[in-house]
Design a protein around this motif. Structure first.
Motif, short mmCIF file in Angstrom:
data_model
loop_
_atom_site.label_atom_id
_atom_site.label_comp_id
_atom_site.label_asym_id
_atom_site.label_seq_id
_atom_site.Cartn_x
_atom_site.Cartn_y
_atom_site.Cartn_z
N LEU A 183 -18.65 -23.90 -13.38
CA LEU A 183 -17.29 -23.97 -12.69
C LEU A 183 -17.43 -23.41 -11.13
O LEU A 183 -16.77 -23.93 -10.27
CB LEU A 183 -16.35 -23.10 -13.60
N ALA A 184 -18.30 -22.40 -11.02
CA ALA A 184 -18.38 -21.92 -9.49
C ALA A 184 -18.87 -22.89 -8.68
O ALA A 184 -18.42 -22.96 -7.68
CB ALA A 184 -19.04 -20.58 -9.65
N GLY B 20 -18.70 -22.90 0.49
CA GLY B 20 -19.03 -23.75 -0.48
C GLY B 20 -20.62 -23.36 -0.92
O GLY B 20 -20.87 -23.15 -1.89
N GLY B 21 -21.27 -23.50 0.14
CA GLY B 21 -22.76 -23.53 -0.01
C GLY B 21 -23.14 -22.14 -0.58
O GLY B 21 -24.12 -22.06 -1.29
N GLY C 258 -24.91 -18.44 -4.43
CA GLY C 258 -24.97 -17.18 -4.89
C GLY C 258 -24.65 -17.30 -6.48
O GLY C 258 -25.23 -16.43 -7.32
N SER C 259 -24.01 -18.34 -6.87
CA SER C 259 -23.82 -18.52 -8.55
C SER C 259 -25.25 -18.79 -9.11
O SER C 259 -25.46 -18.25 -10.23
CB SER C 259 -22.82 -19.74 -8.61
N LEU D 262 -30.65 -14.23 -12.10
CA LEU D 262 -31.01 -12.70 -12.31
C LEU D 262 -30.64 -12.40 -13.67
O LEU D 262 -31.32 -11.58 -14.55
CB LEU D 262 -30.55 -11.99 -11.15
N VAL D 263 -29.52 -12.80 -14.24
CA VAL D 263 -29.06 -12.61 -15.48
C VAL D 263 -29.97 -13.21 -16.35
O VAL D 263 -30.33 -12.54 -17.71
CB VAL D 263 -27.53 -13.09 -15.60
N ASP D 264 -30.30 -14.51 -16.31
CA ASP D 264 -31.20 -15.18 -17.47
C ASP D 264 -32.41 -14.32 -17.50
O ASP D 264 -33.05 -14.03 -18.43
CB ASP D 264 -31.39 -16.46 -16.87
#
Length: 292
Positions: free
Chosen positions: A119-120, A259-260, A265-266, A272-274
């Motif tokens: 979505l981001a 937007g970039g 960032g997303s 990093l979370v993965d």
């Protein structure tokens, strides 16, 4: 691997602008030269086992080649019949389409962080394309939707043959693109190989960057869900925009910069979370296998 493939093909739009050939001729040379590049990569990787690598793909590989060809036609013709911003926004839906296809046909569930990243990135790509977006023609929008759907279906189909590398079949995809373009007379009265610097840029793009980058991308579904492969492909849009700005002086709007940054960032946050989740799972698995 997938992110690297997206970065390698990121100069695609830039080099097409530099080469300056009509879309029809680009389709023919893109198909023929990328097919040669894919053959070279398969031979370099598999040596005498190259034919076996093609045979392992089976009928699924033929489906992958057809879908890849459709995505190529959809992308090129979409840009011809509608504005580039429309094409980018529609292509940004490829990860969402892949997620839905994988859920329906493979029963793959995506974690919440992947949906949030999708979505981001949709919002980010919309901001990038905002200054070039318009109503456009329904034909062009339909071609762009074809490209996004074929791309998503390609990665989803690869997931049906776990452990089988489908990248060799991109050779067939290149030949299909070239043959269909020539069959329908899209090249006009004749086709000649460009000379000088144009030839050099054409060879760099179609014989080098595209075969290498798409080989890495096509191997992505061996390790990632189809939606995540499509998500990482959005790196091409962001970095490709920066290439055009840096070398051709086509400065993005402030909205495109935002937007970039949102897309990058997303993807970074998700990565990093993965990584943290993966380390936690490995630690948990190691603890479970320790002797009491």
């Amino acid at each position: 691997m997938t992110g690297g493939g997206a970065l390698i093909i990121s100069p695609d739009a830039l080099l097409i602008k530099v080469i300056g050939l009509p879309d029809a001729e680009i389709l023919v040379w893109r198909g023929l030269l990328t097919a040669l590049g894919f053959i070279a990569i398969v031979v370099a990787r598999h040596g005498r086992g190259a034919l076996a690598a093609y045979r392992r793909c089976g009928w699924t590989g033929i489906g992958v080649a057809l879908l890849f060809s459709l995505s190529t036609f959809g992308f090129v013709l979409g840009n011809q019949y509608t504005r580039g911003g429309n094409v980018l926004m529609i292509l940004a839906g490829a990860p969402l389409i892949a997620a839905l296809l994988s859920r329906c046909f493979l029963q793959e569930r995506l974690p919440r962080r992947t949906w949030l990243a999708i979505l981001a990135c949709l919002v980010g790509i919309a901001l990038i394309a905002l200054d070039d977006a318009g109503v456009g023609s329904w034909q062009g929008n339909a071609f762009a939707l074809l490209a996004a759907t074929a791309m998503a279906a390609n990665f989803t189909l690869c997931r049906t043959r776990q452990g089988v590398d489908m990248s060799p079949m991109l050779t067939l995809a290149g030949l299909i693109v070239a043959a269909l373009a020539a069959l329908h007379g899209l090249t006009g009265p004749g086709l000649t190989l460009p000379a000088g610097d144009t030839l050099g840029w054409l060879l760099l793009l179609c014989l080098g960057l595209l075969p290498l980058g798409f080989t890495l991308l096509q191997r992505g579904p061996l390790y990632l869900p189809a939606a995540e492969v499509g998500l990482l492909m959005l790196l091409e849009v962001v970095v490709g925009t920066l290439w055009v700005w840096w070398l051709l002086g086509e400065r993005p709007t402030p909205a495109a910069f935002a937007g970039g940054a949102l897309v990058l960032g997303s993807l970074l946050a998700k990565g990093l979370v993965d990584r943290r989740v993966e380390r936690r799972q490995r630690a948990l698995g190691a603890a479970q296998h320790e002797p009491c």
